[in-house]
Design a protein around this motif. Structure first.
Motif, mmCIF file in Angstrom:
data_model
loop_
_atom_site.group_PDB
_atom_site.id
_atom_site.type_symbol
_atom_site.label_atom_id
_atom_site.label_comp_id
_atom_site.label_asym_id
_atom_site.label_seq_id
_atom_site.Cartn_x
_atom_site.Cartn_y
_atom_site.Cartn_z
ATOM 1 N N PRO A 13 0.830 -1.211 0.000
ATOM 2 C CA PRO A 13 0.000 0.000 0.000
ATOM 3 C C PRO A 13 0.866 1.263 0.000
ATOM 4 C CG PRO A 13 -0.665 -1.483 1.767
ATOM 5 C CD PRO A 13 0.614 -2.013 1.195
ATOM 6 N N SER A 66 -5.186 3.874 8.523
ATOM 7 C CA SER A 66 -4.538 3.807 7.216
ATOM 8 C C SER A 66 -3.055 3.482 7.369
ATOM 9 C CB SER A 66 -4.701 5.137 6.477
ATOM 10 O OG SER A 66 -3.948 5.135 5.294
ATOM 11 N N ASP A 69 -1.992 -0.190 7.980
ATOM 12 C CA ASP A 69 -1.965 -1.107 6.838
ATOM 13 C C ASP A 69 -0.587 -1.204 6.196
ATOM 14 O OD1 ASP A 69 -4.604 -1.773 7.115
ATOM 15 O OD2 ASP A 69 -5.316 -0.359 5.591
ATOM 16 N N LYS A 132 -5.847 -4.675 -4.556
ATOM 17 C CA LYS A 132 -7.004 -3.837 -4.174
ATOM 18 C C LYS A 132 -6.572 -2.475 -3.650
ATOM 19 C CE LYS A 132 -10.145 -7.537 -2.816
ATOM 20 N NZ LYS A 132 -10.944 -8.100 -1.740
ATOM 21 N N PHE A 133 -5.441 -2.428 -2.974
ATOM 22 C CA PHE A 133 -4.995 -1.200 -2.327
ATOM 23 C C PHE A 133 -4.206 -0.278 -3.254
ATOM 24 C CE2 PHE A 133 -2.296 -4.823 -1.135
ATOM 25 C CZ PHE A 133 -1.161 -4.503 -1.853
#
Length: 155
Positions: A13, A66, A69, A132-133
């Motif tokens: 991410p 956030s 992650d 996805k990120f």
């Protein structure tokens, strides 16, 4: 003789703020929220102060969640005879998938503005979304690199 992968990538991410940056943004927001908060409190509209404080608390929670992650990642390795996907979430829980490259289809899902919104590995049994990120631009860049490698594996 050890075989080398046709394609290997580690997806992580994006981190836009460091812990110091998060502290700065929260402190700045708290100071800016206190200016109207003091004015509203002086006018007798004290419930507004609570709502402004709640905004600061929500912002702190969102930025901290956030940042948490940061330890998550996806490792995608394409071998001549296998496609391995290994996911590790922020808590360290690992999930792995292994596919035969001949039995998969790589699809790129785009929105109305032609931005890449999803990358999927589709099989007869279902689909697995990867990255996805990632941002739409990062997804598009990944797709440009991965699609030819998967095509070479099938050739």
């Amino acid at each position: 003789m050890t075989q080398s992968p046709l394609f290997a990538v580690l997806l992580t991410p994006h981190r836009s703020l460091s812990p110091q940056g998060i502290r700065f943004v929260v402190a700045f927001t708290a100071i800016m929220a206190s200016i109207p908060g003091i004015a509203f409190f002086a006018m007798g509209a004290w419930p507004v102060v609570g709502l402004l404080g709640f905004d600061v608390v929500l912002l702190t929670w969102a930025l901290t969640a956030s940042y948490a992650d940061k330890d998550a990642f996806e490792e995608i390795t394409l071998w001549p005879d296998a496609l391995d996907i290994r996911r590790v979430n922020r808590k360290g829980r690992e999930t792995s998938f292994s596919f035969n490259p001949f039995a998969v289809r790589f699809s790129v899902v785009r929105d109305g503005e032609d931005r890449v919104i999803a990358l999927k590995i589709e099989t007869r049994d279902g689909e697995v979304e990867i990255g996805k990120f990632l941002t739409p631009d990062d997804k598009a860049s990944f797709a440009e690199m991965f699609a030819p490698a998967l095509h070479r594996a099938k050739a």
